[in-house]
Every structure is written in C-alpha cells, then in structure tokens.
Design a protein around this motif. Sequence first.
Motif, PDB file in Angstrom:
ATOM      1  N   PHE A  86       0.829  -1.210   0.000  1.00  0.00           N
ATOM      2  CA  PHE A  86       0.000   0.000   0.000  1.00  0.00           C
ATOM      3  C   PHE A  86       0.863   1.259   0.000  1.00  0.00           C
ATOM      4  O   PHE A  86       1.821   1.379   0.766  1.00  0.00           O
ATOM      5  CB  PHE A  86      -0.915   0.022   1.222  1.00  0.00           C
ATOM      6  N   SER A  87       0.507   2.207  -0.878  1.00  0.00           N
ATOM      7  CA  SER A  87       1.240   3.478  -0.942  1.00  0.00           C
ATOM      8  C   SER A  87       0.318   4.687  -1.013  1.00  0.00           C
ATOM      9  O   SER A  87       0.781   5.811  -1.165  1.00  0.00           O
ATOM     10  CB  SER A  87       2.165   3.478  -2.164  1.00  0.00           C
ATOM     11  N   GLY A  88      -0.995   4.457  -0.906  1.00  0.00           N
ATOM     12  CA  GLY A  88      -1.941   5.564  -0.957  1.00  0.00           C
ATOM     13  C   GLY A  88      -3.129   5.244  -1.837  1.00  0.00           C
ATOM     14  O   GLY A  88      -3.153   4.233  -2.541  1.00  0.00           O
ATOM     15  N   ILE A  89      -4.145   6.110  -1.780  1.00  0.00           N
ATOM     16  CA  ILE A  89      -5.368   5.936  -2.565  1.00  0.00           C
ATOM     17  C   ILE A  89      -5.451   7.042  -3.611  1.00  0.00           C
ATOM     18  O   ILE A  89      -5.295   8.229  -3.290  1.00  0.00           O
ATOM     19  CB  ILE A  89      -6.617   5.976  -1.665  1.00  0.00           C
ATOM     20  N   GLN A 129     -13.468  11.094   6.245  1.00  0.00           N
ATOM     21  CA  GLN A 129     -12.644  11.783   7.236  1.00  0.00           C
ATOM     22  C   GLN A 129     -11.438  10.941   7.626  1.00  0.00           C
ATOM     23  O   GLN A 129     -10.329  11.458   7.797  1.00  0.00           O
ATOM     24  CB  GLN A 129     -13.481  12.096   8.488  1.00  0.00           C
ATOM     25  N   LYS A 130     -11.650   9.630   7.772  1.00  0.00           N
ATOM     26  CA  LYS A 130     -10.569   8.728   8.186  1.00  0.00           C
ATOM     27  C   LYS A 130      -9.616   8.401   7.037  1.00  0.00           C
ATOM     28  O   LYS A 130      -8.413   8.201   7.256  1.00  0.00           O
ATOM     29  CB  LYS A 130     -11.167   7.424   8.740  1.00  0.00           C
ATOM     30  N   VAL A 131     -10.142   8.341   5.827  1.00  0.00           N
ATOM     31  CA  VAL A 131      -9.355   7.926   4.663  1.00  0.00           C
ATOM     32  C   VAL A 131      -8.638   9.101   4.002  1.00  0.00           C
ATOM     33  O   VAL A 131      -7.653   8.910   3.281  1.00  0.00           O
ATOM     34  CB  VAL A 131     -10.284   7.201   3.653  1.00  0.00           C
ATOM     35  N   TYR A 132      -9.072  10.296   4.270  1.00  0.00           N
ATOM     36  CA  TYR A 132      -8.506  11.511   3.674  1.00  0.00           C
ATOM     37  C   TYR A 132      -6.976  11.570   3.697  1.00  0.00           C
ATOM     38  O   TYR A 132      -6.347  11.865   2.669  1.00  0.00           O
ATOM     39  CB  TYR A 132      -9.130  12.729   4.375  1.00  0.00           C
ATOM     40  N   PRO A 133      -6.318  11.249   4.824  1.00  0.00           N
ATOM     41  CA  PRO A 133      -4.849  11.295   4.809  1.00  0.00           C
ATOM     42  C   PRO A 133      -4.221  10.334   3.808  1.00  0.00           C
ATOM     43  O   PRO A 133      -3.121  10.584   3.305  1.00  0.00           O
ATOM     44  CB  PRO A 133      -4.472  10.903   6.249  1.00  0.00           C
ATOM     45  N   LEU A 134      -4.914   9.245   3.505  1.00  0.00           N
ATOM     46  CA  LEU A 134      -4.388   8.262   2.555  1.00  0.00           C
ATOM     47  C   LEU A 134      -4.522   8.761   1.120  1.00  0.00           C
ATOM     48  O   LEU A 134      -3.743   8.368   0.244  1.00  0.00           O
ATOM     49  CB  LEU A 134      -5.115   6.923   2.718  1.00  0.00           C
ATOM     50  N   LEU A 135      -5.498   9.620   0.869  1.00  0.00           N
ATOM     51  CA  LEU A 135      -5.642  10.253  -0.447  1.00  0.00           C
ATOM     52  C   LEU A 135      -4.557  11.307  -0.664  1.00  0.00           C
ATOM     53  O   LEU A 135      -4.126  11.545  -1.797  1.00  0.00           O
ATOM     54  CB  LEU A 135      -7.024  10.888  -0.573  1.00  0.00           C
ATOM     55  N   LEU A 136      -4.097  11.922   0.410  1.00  0.00           N
ATOM     56  CA  LEU A 136      -3.047  12.938   0.306  1.00  0.00           C
ATOM     57  C   LEU A 136      -1.707  12.341  -0.112  1.00  0.00           C
ATOM     58  O   LEU A 136      -0.808  13.073  -0.548  1.00  0.00           O
ATOM     59  CB  LEU A 136      -2.878  13.661   1.651  1.00  0.00           C
ATOM     60  N   LEU A 137      -1.575  11.020   0.013  1.00  0.00           N
ATOM     61  CA  LEU A 137      -0.323  10.352  -0.364  1.00  0.00           C
ATOM     62  C   LEU A 137      -0.149  10.251  -1.879  1.00  0.00           C
ATOM     63  O   LEU A 137       0.940   9.957  -2.360  1.00  0.00           O
ATOM     64  CB  LEU A 137      -0.276   8.945   0.243  1.00  0.00           C
ATOM     65  N   LYS A 138      -1.226  10.485  -2.625  1.00  0.00           N
ATOM     66  CA  LYS A 138      -1.197  10.395  -4.083  1.00  0.00           C
ATOM     67  C   LYS A 138      -1.567  11.747  -4.698  1.00  0.00           C
ATOM     68  O   LYS A 138      -2.120  12.626  -4.039  1.00  0.00           O
ATOM     69  CB  LYS A 138      -2.165   9.319  -4.566  1.00  0.00           C
ATOM     70  N   PRO A 184      -8.285  23.639  -2.906  1.00  0.00           N
ATOM     71  CA  PRO A 184      -6.911  24.152  -2.797  1.00  0.00           C
ATOM     72  C   PRO A 184      -5.853  23.055  -2.698  1.00  0.00           C
ATOM     73  O   PRO A 184      -4.686  23.303  -3.001  1.00  0.00           O
ATOM     74  CB  PRO A 184      -6.953  24.988  -1.505  1.00  0.00           C
ATOM     75  N   GLU A 185      -6.253  21.857  -2.297  1.00  0.00           N
ATOM     76  CA  GLU A 185      -5.314  20.738  -2.183  1.00  0.00           C
ATOM     77  C   GLU A 185      -5.316  19.848  -3.423  1.00  0.00           C
ATOM     78  O   GLU A 185      -4.701  18.778  -3.425  1.00  0.00           O
ATOM     79  CB  GLU A 185      -5.650  19.902  -0.951  1.00  0.00           C
ATOM     80  N   GLY A 186      -6.012  20.295  -4.468  1.00  0.00           N
ATOM     81  CA  GLY A 186      -5.992  19.581  -5.736  1.00  0.00           C
ATOM     82  C   GLY A 186      -6.975  18.431  -5.843  1.00  0.00           C
ATOM     83  O   GLY A 186      -6.822  17.565  -6.717  1.00  0.00           O
ATOM     84  N   PHE A 187      -8.005  18.428  -5.013  1.00  0.00           N
ATOM     85  CA  PHE A 187      -9.005  17.364  -5.071  1.00  0.00           C
ATOM     86  C   PHE A 187     -10.089  17.681  -6.100  1.00  0.00           C
ATOM     87  O   PHE A 187     -10.409  18.849  -6.357  1.00  0.00           O
ATOM     88  CB  PHE A 187      -9.676  17.169  -3.709  1.00  0.00           C
TER      89      PHE A 187
END
Length: 256
Positions: A86-89, A129-138, A184-187
């Motif tokens: 795993f490296s992100g979503i 809310q919980k998965v958001y940090p994993l989306l920031l990895l990509k 602003p974070e590119g989502f």
Amino acid sequence: MTSSSEMTYFIIGGNRGIGFNLVKILSGSTDNTVITSIRGSPSLPKNKQVVDLAKIRKNIHIVQLDLTEDESIGNIANEIKKTPSFSGIDVFIACSGISDSYYEVLKTPKSVWLKHYNTNALGPILTLQKVYPLLLLKKARKIFFISSVAGSINGFVPISVSAYGQSKAALNYAVKALSFELKPEGFTVVAFHPGMVSTDMGQSGIDHFKEKNIDVSGIDIITPEESASALVNVFGKILPGDNGKFFNYDGSESVF
C-alpha cells in the motif's frame, strides 16, 4: 519502477450490486489495485461474490467496514494500510447505500429517517474523514460519491421516497461543500447518479411503484453491470474542472 498508469481505488460497498460490478470492471486491468469494503469479515461475508473474485484476482483486497458502526469506521484507515504494497489511494468511491423508504414525508417513522441518513450520508462522510490522509499520499485526489437524482432539489423527481431522497440530498450538499473545501489541495469531488438500476434494492422499488400504480415506464431501467460500465467510462473522463459537479451515468450533467 511504478507505472504512471497504476491506480489504487478504494470502493465502499463492493460486495454486491453496482459496487461489486465496479470492483469487477476496475480490477480487470492489472494496472489497477482495488481495495473494497464489505460488511462482515472476508471469512464470513454477507455476500460471497467479491470474496470469490478476490481469490482469482490478486489485485483485489478486501477490508471490513460497517457504515453504521463508529468503531468500524474508526478502524478503516488502519485496515487499508495493511493491504499489500500500500502506498496511498488515488480514487475514493462511496457506493454503499440503502433504499427502503417509500413513504410520504408525514408518514415516515423516525427510525427510517435515521437509518437512511446514517448509511447514505453520514457513513460515507465519516469514512472519508478517516481515509482523507491516505488520499493525500497520491496526486490523483479524486473523490466520487454515488448519489441519486432522488436527492436533487432543482431536479425534484415527483415520487415519494422521503428518507432516501433526503439522505441523498444531504450527501449532495457534502459533495458541494467538499469540492470547495478541498479544491486548494488539488481534489476533484463529484457526485454521480447511477441510473434506475435493477439491483436488489432497485428492483424492490420498481415493484413497489408498480403495485402503487405509479408510472415508471418513462424511466430506463438498467442492470448493475450496465450502470457500473457506464460509470467507469465517465470516471475516466473526469477532469479538475468538473470539481463540484453532478453527473448522470451516461455522462450528461445533472442538477443538485
């Protein structure tokens, strides 16, 4: 070296209906990794389809999630991080939901309102809310919610689905708010109407309308496979400029 075309999808509700077919289609490419949630454990699933498919396709990984249980939602990020390599979503897809509210507003019990709101609106939001940090990895940072035109205010459908419609309207509001807050974070945050689909829930609604002599002859009824295939086609065309929009399964734009 990781190919730029490799994508990791997290799909809520991949054990049946549209969700299962999204898993089936997206995992058909070996460039994709598909992490999907099911209710119940993989050893004791409520539906075996996706578990059986994961035995054949090693790019499918299953995690447990119950959208109505705080503890389950609280554990979801750690469960995802345990999946191999795993490296992100890249893409978050909320597809789980219920539709069992064919009452008029003044006749809908409180328990029905709460059940639909918790499952269809609040559960996916709390999970994000919980998965958001994993989306920031990509860098892809795409968030897709399977909603419904039943939740549209400007495109109101004159059929009584009370708690279901209200829960999807609440989800649609979250899509608009998230599209503003995360831009602003590119989502890119988008809602989708999957069509009138002959899933178990969809067929139950179709049967109900027929029993009540409600004319649905003008509505195209499609299979879960057809809906998922069309949605995947639209997913692939979503650009940052589509942030905050609401699309039908055929690619046409809908209204909130």
